[in-house]
Enzyme design. Sequence first.
Site, PDB file in Angstrom:
ATOM      1  N   PHE A   1       0.831  -1.212   0.000  1.00  0.00           N
ATOM      2  CA  PHE A   1       0.000   0.000   0.000  1.00  0.00           C
ATOM      3  C   PHE A   1       0.870   1.269   0.000  1.00  0.00           C
ATOM      4  CE2 PHE A   1      -1.966   2.896   3.348  1.00  0.00           C
ATOM      5  CZ  PHE A   1      -2.772   3.605   2.462  1.00  0.00           C
ATOM      6  N   ILE A   2       1.719   1.432   1.016  1.00  0.00           N
ATOM      7  CA  ILE A   2       2.536   2.656   1.104  1.00  0.00           C
ATOM      8  C   ILE A   2       3.549   2.690  -0.035  1.00  0.00           C
ATOM      9  CG2 ILE A   2       4.229   3.900   2.511  1.00  0.00           C
ATOM     10  CD1 ILE A   2       2.785   2.858   5.017  1.00  0.00           C
TER      11      ILE A   2
ATOM     12  N   TYR B   1       3.753  -7.781  17.410  1.00  0.00           N
ATOM     13  CA  TYR B   1       4.143  -6.856  16.331  1.00  0.00           C
ATOM     14  C   TYR B   1       4.837  -5.621  16.918  1.00  0.00           C
ATOM     15  CZ  TYR B   1       2.983  -3.228  12.743  1.00  0.00           C
ATOM     16  OH  TYR B   1       2.989  -2.191  11.829  1.00  0.00           O
TER      17      TYR B   1
ATOM     18  N   LYS C   1       8.745  -4.517  16.419  1.00  0.00           N
ATOM     19  CA  LYS C   1       9.064  -3.210  15.822  1.00  0.00           C
ATOM     20  C   LYS C   1       9.898  -2.374  16.803  1.00  0.00           C
ATOM     21  CE  LYS C   1       6.637  -2.554  11.797  1.00  0.00           C
ATOM     22  NZ  LYS C   1       7.268  -2.539  10.474  1.00  0.00           N
TER      23      LYS C   1
ATOM     24  N   TYR D   1      -6.053 -11.142  21.447  1.00  0.00           N
ATOM     25  CA  TYR D   1      -6.164  -9.790  20.885  1.00  0.00           C
ATOM     26  C   TYR D   1      -6.223  -8.788  22.034  1.00  0.00           C
ATOM     27  CZ  TYR D   1      -7.830  -5.769  18.205  1.00  0.00           C
ATOM     28  OH  TYR D   1      -7.948  -4.533  17.632  1.00  0.00           O
TER      29      TYR D   1
ATOM     30  N   ASP E   1      -6.016  -4.081  22.410  1.00  0.00           N
ATOM     31  CA  ASP E   1      -6.139  -2.925  21.522  1.00  0.00           C
ATOM     32  C   ASP E   1      -5.400  -1.708  22.077  1.00  0.00           C
ATOM     33  OD1 ASP E   1      -6.938  -1.620  19.254  1.00  0.00           O
ATOM     34  OD2 ASP E   1      -9.088  -1.840  19.621  1.00  0.00           O
TER      35      ASP E   1
HETATM   36  P1  NAD Z   1       1.579  -3.665   3.049  1.00  0.00           P
HETATM   37  O1  NAD Z   1       1.312  -5.000   3.631  1.00  0.00           O
HETATM   38  O2  NAD Z   1       0.606  -3.124   2.063  1.00  0.00           O
HETATM   39  O3  NAD Z   1       3.027  -3.647   2.383  1.00  0.00           O
HETATM   40  C1  NAD Z   1       4.101  -4.428   2.834  1.00  0.00           C
HETATM   41  C2  NAD Z   1       4.764  -5.034   1.602  1.00  0.00           C
HETATM   42  O4  NAD Z   1       5.934  -5.747   2.035  1.00  0.00           O
HETATM   43  C3  NAD Z   1       3.862  -6.048   0.878  1.00  0.00           C
HETATM   44  O5  NAD Z   1       3.743  -5.736  -0.497  1.00  0.00           O
HETATM   45  C4  NAD Z   1       4.576  -7.386   1.073  1.00  0.00           C
HETATM   46  O6  NAD Z   1       4.443  -8.268  -0.043  1.00  0.00           O
HETATM   47  C5  NAD Z   1       6.029  -6.924   1.259  1.00  0.00           C
HETATM   48  N1  NAD Z   1       6.807  -7.924   1.992  1.00  0.00           N
HETATM   49  C6  NAD Z   1       6.528  -8.442   3.212  1.00  0.00           C
HETATM   50  N2  NAD Z   1       7.455  -9.351   3.547  1.00  0.00           N
HETATM   51  C7  NAD Z   1       8.338  -9.403   2.522  1.00  0.00           C
HETATM   52  C8  NAD Z   1       9.504 -10.161   2.285  1.00  0.00           C
HETATM   53  N3  NAD Z   1       9.935 -11.073   3.175  1.00  0.00           N
HETATM   54  N4  NAD Z   1      10.183  -9.964   1.137  1.00  0.00           N
HETATM   55  C9  NAD Z   1       9.754  -9.063   0.220  1.00  0.00           C
HETATM   56  N5  NAD Z   1       8.643  -8.315   0.396  1.00  0.00           N
HETATM   57  C10 NAD Z   1       7.943  -8.488   1.535  1.00  0.00           C
HETATM   58  O7  NAD Z   1       1.726  -2.643   4.285  1.00  0.00           O
HETATM   59  P2  NAD Z   1       1.813  -1.044   4.292  1.00  0.00           P
HETATM   60  O8  NAD Z   1       0.575  -0.518   4.905  1.00  0.00           O
HETATM   61  O9  NAD Z   1       2.265  -0.541   2.996  1.00  0.00           O
HETATM   62  O10 NAD Z   1       2.951  -0.843   5.402  1.00  0.00           O
HETATM   63  C11 NAD Z   1       4.326  -0.652   5.074  1.00  0.00           C
HETATM   64  C12 NAD Z   1       5.123  -0.480   6.362  1.00  0.00           C
HETATM   65  O11 NAD Z   1       4.578   0.583   7.163  1.00  0.00           O
HETATM   66  C13 NAD Z   1       5.151  -1.716   7.263  1.00  0.00           C
HETATM   67  O12 NAD Z   1       6.436  -1.858   7.812  1.00  0.00           O
HETATM   68  C14 NAD Z   1       4.155  -1.405   8.364  1.00  0.00           C
HETATM   69  O13 NAD Z   1       4.471  -2.070   9.561  1.00  0.00           O
HETATM   70  C15 NAD Z   1       4.298   0.111   8.480  1.00  0.00           C
HETATM   71  N6  NAD Z   1       3.060   0.713   8.995  1.00  0.00           N
HETATM   72  C16 NAD Z   1       2.025   1.051   8.164  1.00  0.00           C
HETATM   73  C17 NAD Z   1       0.886   1.643   8.709  1.00  0.00           C
HETATM   74  C18 NAD Z   1      -0.259   2.128   7.865  1.00  0.00           C
HETATM   75  O14 NAD Z   1      -1.021   2.948   8.359  1.00  0.00           O
HETATM   76  N7  NAD Z   1      -0.434   1.697   6.625  1.00  0.00           N
HETATM   77  C19 NAD Z   1       0.765   1.847  10.095  1.00  0.00           C
HETATM   78  C20 NAD Z   1       1.831   1.456  10.912  1.00  0.00           C
HETATM   79  C21 NAD Z   1       2.982   0.909  10.350  1.00  0.00           C
HETATM   80  N1  UDP Z   2     -11.948  -2.790  13.879  1.00  0.00           N
HETATM   81  C1  UDP Z   2     -13.349  -2.928  13.959  1.00  0.00           C
HETATM   82  N2  UDP Z   2     -13.999  -3.597  12.959  1.00  0.00           N
HETATM   83  C2  UDP Z   2     -13.362  -4.132  11.886  1.00  0.00           C
HETATM   84  C3  UDP Z   2     -11.934  -3.988  11.802  1.00  0.00           C
HETATM   85  C4  UDP Z   2     -11.265  -3.320  12.815  1.00  0.00           C
HETATM   86  O1  UDP Z   2     -13.982  -2.458  14.918  1.00  0.00           O
HETATM   87  O2  UDP Z   2     -14.045  -4.704  11.009  1.00  0.00           O
HETATM   88  C5  UDP Z   2     -11.240  -2.014  14.931  1.00  0.00           C
HETATM   89  C6  UDP Z   2     -10.021  -2.678  15.584  1.00  0.00           C
HETATM   90  O3  UDP Z   2     -10.413  -3.489  16.665  1.00  0.00           O
HETATM   91  C7  UDP Z   2      -9.218  -1.458  16.026  1.00  0.00           C
HETATM   92  C8  UDP Z   2      -9.498  -0.423  14.941  1.00  0.00           C
HETATM   93  O4  UDP Z   2     -10.685  -0.866  14.284  1.00  0.00           O
HETATM   94  O5  UDP Z   2      -9.750  -0.969  17.252  1.00  0.00           O
HETATM   95  C9  UDP Z   2      -8.390  -0.235  13.917  1.00  0.00           C
HETATM   96  O6  UDP Z   2      -8.018  -1.472  13.390  1.00  0.00           O
HETATM   97  P1  UDP Z   2      -6.951  -1.686  12.224  1.00  0.00           P
HETATM   98  O7  UDP Z   2      -7.016  -3.113  11.803  1.00  0.00           O
HETATM   99  O8  UDP Z   2      -7.143  -0.696  11.131  1.00  0.00           O
HETATM  100  O9  UDP Z   2      -5.508  -1.457  12.846  1.00  0.00           O
HETATM  101  P2  UDP Z   2      -4.893  -0.773  14.161  1.00  0.00           P
HETATM  102  O10 UDP Z   2      -5.211   0.684  14.105  1.00  0.00           O
HETATM  103  O11 UDP Z   2      -5.504  -1.440  15.365  1.00  0.00           O
HETATM  104  O12 UDP Z   2      -3.443  -1.053  14.028  1.00  0.00           O
END
Ligand code: NAD
Ligand code: UDP
Length: 396
Positions: free
Chosen positions: A28-29, A185, A189, A342, A344
């Site tokens: 995604f990112i 997780y 991290k 789980y 939260d």
């Molecule tokens: P995502 O799951 O969409 O992207 C992660 C990508 O990493 C995937 O495409 C996956 O195929 C790739 N990947 C995982 N393991 C791999 C491996 N062993 N080898 C090669 N590729 C691999 O997640 P995202 O939302 O894009 O998040 C990216 C980063 O940001 C992550 O480290 C996540 O922990 C961190 N993050 C994101 C959010 C958010 O709001 N989206 C929040 C907190 C942290």
């Molecule tokens: N959640 C929910 N219903 C859903 C999916 C998630 O109520 O169908 C809640 C989850 O328990 C958390 C919040 O939404 O409190 C955000 O969840 P998310 O999976 O986006 O990630 P988080 O912010 O907890 O890392």
Amino acid sequence: MATSSARVDLDGNTIKPFTICMIGAGGFIGSHLCEKLMSETPHTVLAVDVYNDKIKHLLEPDSLPWAGRIQFHRLNIKNDSRLEGLIKCSDLTVNLAAICTPADYNTRPLDTIYSNFIDALPVVKYCSENNKRLIHFSTCEVYGKTIGSYLPKDSPLRQDPAYYILKEDTSPCIFGSIEKQRWSYACAKQLIERLIYAEGAENGLEFTIVRPFNWIGPRMDFIPGIDGPSEGVPRVLACFSNNLLRREPLKLVDGGESQRTFVYIKDAIEAVLLMIENPGRANGHIFNVGNPNNEVTVRQLAEMMTKVNFLYSLVYAKVSGEDSIESPTIDVSSKEFYGEGYDDSDKRIPDMTIINKQLGWDPKTSLWDLLESTLTYQHRTYAEAVKQSIAKAVAN
Ligand code: NAD
Ligand code: UDP
């Protein structure tokens, strides 16, 4: 399109084109960051991932204006000796690879810990040994629960920001007990953050750590049964989108009382680009990246998404008002939804002082606006496929 000569950093210096090894570029990112780098900068990306569906539009056809500046390398960083070579021939590595969906933290804790700690170790090591800059993606979840959550429910201190605002350099990391495997997780991290920080302190690694606070927008996760497993549980935006597309009630885990701040992916990517192009201001820092103005409870998020979806349906899908479902939400226990172990985070408001001071970054997009553009994307991408899958299920 921007040219290299037109680009200057925050201190007025010309930005030279970089080669960036982006691990997890197919997620995604990563997909949004690749898009930004291709359309607005002269930088080159070595995009590493096991999947590339979300960046296919950037890789083909060869006539794209940035062809030659992005190369996809399909490899799993767990076990591929090509990784070091890719890091060595880049100026900077951005590591996004991770298992990062909460449904996995308590059900696949070993995979979660390996992915977020063990698999990231060689990346840190290769950057340190080869004197390469590293931007590592951590999470706001390293803060865990707020101090305020441990105060009595009626304590007036719960309203005091000192008890809930999350600051990079002073807030503690507060996780639940070991049997609450949700924290596998966050803990992995946290340990990789500490290792990177120590590499900086002892071996001079130039690093930046990013703590995203619920970045959301198009291409986030998957819709179960359409472009992901039917039984899969993505993050909340995709869960609620799926419920809305299928016209079924949105599930509120434990009453939907947890609070989150949501930031639009496109705002957040601006912050990452500033980090990439301003090493002198970003190196050695940990940055919260979120939008403190977009705070809601999960229940409020469900209500807002239902309203935005309803308006979309009225305007674009010609659905009449009476067709809206009567009970748009349903309460489920976390044990039923996620299983044993789980837990939260209660509340996540980022302190913005450091990112504001170092990079002058502020988020812009309101929650209403970002939900409108994201749900429009979800409809255009998935509505037809969901309709067909429902029709198929009924026929069977
Ligand atoms: P995502 O799951 O969409 O992207 C992660 C990508 O990493 C995937 O495409 C996956 O195929 C790739 N990947 C995982 N393991 C791999 C491996 N062993 N080898 C090669 N590729 C691999 O997640 P995202 O939302 O894009 O998040 C990216 C980063 O940001 C992550 O480290 C996540 O922990 C961190 N993050 C994101 C959010 C958010 O709001 N989206 C929040 C907190 C942290
Ligand atoms: N959640 C929910 N219903 C859903 C999916 C998630 O109520 O169908 C809640 C989850 O328990 C958390 C919040 O939404 O409190 C955000 O969840 P998310 O999976 O986006 O990630 P988080 O912010 O907890 O890392």
